[in-house]
Design a protein around this motif. Structure first.
Motif, PDB file in Angstrom:
ATOM      1  N   LEU A  93      -3.363  10.097  -6.446  1.00 33.47           N
ATOM      2  CA  LEU A  93      -3.482   9.482  -5.239  1.00 33.47           C
ATOM      3  C   LEU A  93      -2.146   8.016  -6.040  1.00 33.47           C
ATOM      4  N   GLY A  94      -0.960   7.768  -4.578  1.00 34.37           N
ATOM      5  CA  GLY A  94      -0.997   6.333  -4.963  1.00 34.37           C
ATOM      6  C   GLY A  94      -1.114   5.130  -3.703  1.00 34.37           C
ATOM      7  N   VAL A  95      -1.362   4.025  -4.555  1.00 39.59           N
ATOM      8  CA  VAL A  95      -1.699   2.969  -2.928  1.00 39.59           C
ATOM      9  C   VAL A  95      -1.735   1.903  -3.643  1.00 39.59           C
ATOM     10  N   ASP A 144      -8.934   1.535 -13.154  1.00 39.14           N
ATOM     11  CA  ASP A 144      -8.844  -0.265 -13.218  1.00 39.14           C
ATOM     12  C   ASP A 144      -7.956   0.098 -11.390  1.00 39.14           C
ATOM     13  N   VAL A 145      -8.053  -0.871 -10.585  1.00 37.57           N
ATOM     14  CA  VAL A 145      -7.529  -0.557  -9.464  1.00 37.57           C
ATOM     15  C   VAL A 145      -7.250  -1.562  -8.844  1.00 37.57           C
ATOM     16  N   LEU A 146      -5.520  -1.918  -8.771  1.00 37.35           N
ATOM     17  CA  LEU A 146      -5.599  -3.101  -8.025  1.00 37.35           C
ATOM     18  C   LEU A 146      -5.284  -3.010  -6.784  1.00 37.35           C
ATOM     19  N   VAL A 147      -6.048  -4.758  -5.558  1.00 40.97           N
ATOM     20  CA  VAL A 147      -6.756  -4.870  -4.638  1.00 40.97           C
ATOM     21  C   VAL A 147      -6.141  -6.530  -4.301  1.00 40.97           C
ATOM     22  N   GLU A 148      -4.446  -6.383  -3.355  1.00 43.62           N
ATOM     23  CA  GLU A 148      -3.793  -7.575  -3.049  1.00 43.62           C
ATOM     24  C   GLU A 148      -4.467  -8.480  -1.993  1.00 43.62           C
ATOM     25  N   THR A 149      -5.557  -9.286  -1.957  1.00 45.40           N
ATOM     26  CA  THR A 149      -5.882 -10.375  -0.678  1.00 45.40           C
ATOM     27  C   THR A 149      -5.470 -11.406  -0.350  1.00 45.40           C
ATOM     28  N   GLU A 162      -0.613   4.862   4.521  1.00 41.00           N
ATOM     29  CA  GLU A 162       0.500   3.635   3.368  1.00 41.00           C
ATOM     30  C   GLU A 162       0.453   4.850   2.253  1.00 41.00           C
ATOM     31  N   LEU A 163      -0.671   5.578   2.241  1.00 47.20           N
ATOM     32  CA  LEU A 163      -1.183   6.464   0.624  1.00 47.20           C
ATOM     33  C   LEU A 163       0.109   7.561   0.658  1.00 47.20           C
ATOM     34  N   MET A 164       0.177   7.687  -0.789  1.00 48.06           N
ATOM     35  CA  MET A 164       1.264   8.410  -1.396  1.00 48.06           C
ATOM     36  C   MET A 164       0.685   9.616  -2.067  1.00 48.06           C
ATOM     37  N   ASN A 180      -1.392   1.606  -7.436  1.00 47.99           N
ATOM     38  CA  ASN A 180      -2.148   2.114  -8.778  1.00 47.99           C
ATOM     39  C   ASN A 180      -2.285   3.554  -7.788  1.00 47.99           C
ATOM     40  N   PHE A 181      -2.812   4.376  -9.324  1.00 49.74           N
ATOM     41  CA  PHE A 181      -2.562   5.702  -9.496  1.00 49.74           C
ATOM     42  C   PHE A 181      -3.664   6.306  -9.710  1.00 49.74           C
ATOM     43  N   VAL A 182      -4.521   7.799  -8.884  1.00 45.02           N
ATOM     44  CA  VAL A 182      -6.332   8.252  -9.330  1.00 45.02           C
ATOM     45  C   VAL A 182      -5.796   9.429  -8.859  1.00 45.02           C
TER      46      VAL A 182
END
Length: 371
Positions: A293-295, A334-339, A359-361, A251-253
């Motif tokens: 920001l990359g997450v 839109d932000v993808l979240v893996e759970t 873990e942020l970039m 994800n990039f914001v």
């Protein structure tokens, strides 16, 4: 323990691209680039359509002429050599099998042209067919085989030649998803048991990550980064590599670096996240405080005792078995979240997640380089 096999004592050269370039008239497809591939290495050229990966492979095979530079096998220049003089074997996307020949004759065609003795041909065909689990198919015609079996035959035809280098041009792209996964595993096993140079072209980053000893990521004719799968995933050089490597995609914001109470934070529409001390030290002197920001989707957690809190509205919940991928909304992005699917999250709600800040970039918004 797997043993690497060097067929027939074939020389496995170190391949070097020295300022190699390719143009079509005034259109520069590949600007001059350098690349060195060690002997016995499985190298994957990966990138979107039009990035230059197939052109690079075809220049190595001798199917395209160079517009500049030179390709070396060890210290020997090979750009002026015909394809048949380069000790290469190529597996094409469309299999290219002869429909009127049975599988044994398809696999042995190049050997018969070279007038290799019949007993040697039979030995090589049987050995490679056994390795690829197609020995029971040698009397059949290609039309009687499935797509996966035909692809094994195409690989077998290359293997029997005992070439020093194998070239694969998107060999799995015509297969369905399940068969592609199976063939990917078989290729990985073959990679670990045969001491050959293998250069593999694909647009599929999953194939690149699972097969490559070295991955070369390309975009718009430029090599963006090269390294092991782990290096590219954990330490991408820029936003393109970070977004291309990893599934689901990063994800990039957009946000701004701000200093509060002696700490560095990233603040944007819908989020306010602290940076760990290591990251803060790297970005503190950044001249431009407006960043990207990359997450990664895997950097979110439902355990609020871990990470920094962030509120996200769940738009779509995609159940994938052991895991779910949530499409959430952060501000207008839109932000993808893996759970884990053991803790299902329903669409339509707003939920607080934890973000693993280590873990942020951080990427420069203009150049895309990782800070």
């Amino acid at each position: 323990m797997l043993c690497r096999i060097r067929f027939g004592g074939t020389c496995v050269p170190r391949i070097v691209f020295d300022q190699v370039a390719k143009s079509y008239g005034a259109v520069e497809v590949l600007p001059p680039f350098d690349l060195a591939l060690d002997d016995g290495e499985f190298t994957v050229l990966v990138g979107p359509s039009g990035c230059g990966k197939s052109t690079t492979l075809r220049m190595l095979a001798g199917l395209e002429t160079l517009s500049g530079g030179e390709i070396y096998f060890d210290d020997r220049p090979i750009s002026k050599l015909d394809p048949k003089e380069r000790d290469l074997a190529m597996v094409f996307q469309d299999y290219a099998l002869y429909p009127h020949m049975n599988i044994a004759k398809n696999m042995s065609f190049a050997l018969r042209l070279a007038r290799v003795p019949k007993p040697e041909i039979e030995e090589k065909v049987q050995r490679v067919a056994g390795m690829l689990n197609i020995a029971h198919l040698l009397d059949r015609k290609p039309a009687e085989l499935s797509g996966g079996q035909r692809q094994r035959v195409a690989m077998g035809r290359a293997l029997v030649r005992d070439a020093g280098t194998f070239l694969f041009d998107e060999p799995l792209s015509n297969l369905d998803a399940k068969l592609r996964g199976k063939m990917r595993a078989e290729l990985a096993e073959m990679r670990d048991t045969i001491d050959k140079n293998m250069v593999y072209v694909t647009h599929d980053q999953v194939e690149a990550m699972t097969l490559g000893d070295r991955i070369v990521v390309m975009s718009d004719g430029f090599i963006q980064q090269q390294g092991s799968p782990e290096e590219l995933f954990k330490s991408p050089a820029n936003k393109f590599v970070a977004g291309f490597i990893g599934s689901p995609t990063m994800n990039f914001v957009d946000g701004d670096l701000v200093e509060e109470s002696g700490a560095i934070w990233v603040r944007g529409d819908g989020f306010h996240l602290p940076l760990d001390s290591q990251m803060a030290a790297r970005v503190k002197t950044a001249p431009d405080k407006s960043i990207t920001l990359g997450v990664r989707p895997s950097s979110f957690t439902t355990d609020l005792t871990q990470g920094a809190p962030i509120e996200l509205r769940v738009v779509v919940s995609e159940y994938l078995g052991a895991q779910s991928v949530l499409v959430t909304r952060c501000g207008g992005v839109d932000v993808l979240v893996e759970t884990q699917s053991a803790a299902p999250v329903k669409a339509g709600i707003t939920q607080t997640f934890g973000v693993l800040t280590n873990e942020l970039m951080i990427f420069d918004k203009t150049s895309g380089l990782r800070l």
